[in-house]
Design an enzyme around this catalytic site. Structure first.
Site, short mmCIF file in Angstrom:
data_model
loop_
_atom_site.label_atom_id
_atom_site.label_comp_id
_atom_site.label_asym_id
_atom_site.label_seq_id
_atom_site.Cartn_x
_atom_site.Cartn_y
_atom_site.Cartn_z
N LEU A 79 44.30 53.10 35.88
CA LEU A 79 43.43 51.96 35.78
C LEU A 79 43.36 51.55 34.27
O LEU A 79 42.99 52.51 33.60
CB LEU A 79 42.09 52.40 36.51
N TYR A 116 37.02 46.51 43.92
CA TYR A 116 35.72 46.53 43.45
C TYR A 116 35.55 46.47 41.97
O TYR A 116 36.60 46.57 41.10
CB TYR A 116 34.85 47.88 44.04
#
Length: 294
Positions: A208, A38
């Protein structure tokens, strides 16, 4: 930080439909395995901003799990821009999700199936988040996630568990800790400032690659901060001059309390204020330039 509430029209597998009519199969691999990725793109002045960073990370996550998006960059941006328009979205973000698709339950990456592609728009206060003026509190939690956190996977149970602990404790966010060091926050990147130096964990498979992260490191040098990409502990957080988090639709939120301990006497620091203001202005400028080109 509030949960995303989608606006009325969503995009699903080539169609713009009412959100209450949107359905996927119970055999979708995103539902069965969490097999998908996503992204979240901020929207300012009815315009997607930081598009290049979004696209690069989106493509990288897809590649890492052997997923292909059946649209070019231009085609997909057209879809996202239409989603903004039909929802009359002024400020907030777009949530985008792609899963491997529908297949019999099998652990391998099944080939030859159509991916499920979904996106929705949500309204939010990006530029003037009230928490940017009051500051937030965090707690520390154990980082129990898998080892490929550099992929923006829809498998977020570890983050849900950590952020639920924060909610139970009455905190806004959590800093996840592994082997004695902070990795990142539950749904954002983590930073501290000490002795005029901005400190954040180096990029690796352990975190991330935050899109806001790169911009903040650049802005930090512009206001006289040194930059160190290194590990830091919760003890350093407690004793930091300033601390903050960053993510797509919050820009930067100052942390004034960690595990019940006040940071900087519980006051928002000068660098956090300057960085957020610079970042906010850059997003406004970017949105205005894009609208002029259109």
């Amino acid at each position: 930080m509030a949960a995303m509430i989608s606006m009325q029209k969503v995009f699903l597998n080539g169609k713009f439909i009412d959100k209450d009519s949107a359905k996927i199969s119970i055999f979708d691999r995103g539902f069965i395995f969490g097999d998908g990725i996503y992204e979240v793109v901020p929207v300012v002045n009815s315009t997607m901003v930081e598009r290049d960073g979004f696209w690069d990370r989106f493509q990288r996550s897809l590649s890492e799990i052997s997923l292909n998006l059946p649209y070019s960059k231009g085609e997909f941006e057209t879809i996202l821009n239409k989603l903004i328009k039909i929802n009359s979205l002024k400020e907030g973000g777009l949530y985008i999700q792609i899963t491997r698709g529908i297949a019999p339950r099998d652990f391998i990456f099944v080939k030859g199936i159509e991916p499920t592609i979904m996106a929705f728009a949500f309204a939010d206060s990006v530029l003037e988040n009230p928490k940017s003026k009051s500051g937030i509190s965090i707690i520390s939690t154990e980082d129990i996630r898998w080892k490929r956190r550099d992929i923006k996977s829809i498998s977020l149970l570890g983050q849900c568990y950590a952020k639920n602990q924060a909610a139970i404790a009455g905190a806004d966010e959590c800093f996840m800790v592994e082997n004695g060091y902070v990795t990142e926050a539950g749904s954002s990147s983590a930073f501290i400032i000490k002795d005029h130096t901005l400190i954040t964990k180096p990029l690796s498979n352990e975190i991330l690659p935050g899109i806001r992260r790169n911009k903040l490191l650049s802005l930090a040098t512009q206001i006289g901060l040194k930059v160190q990409e290194r590990k830091f502990s919760m003890s350093e957080v407690y004793n930091a001059d300033e601390c903050f988090i960053s993510a797509a639709t919050i820009i930067l939120l100052p942390v004034i309390k960690a595990d019940g301990k006040a940071i900087n006497g519980g006051k928002i620091g000068q660098y956090s204020l300057k960085l957020r203001e610079l970042y906010k202005n850059s997003l406004i400028t970017e949105a205005n330039k894009i609208k002029e080109i259109k």
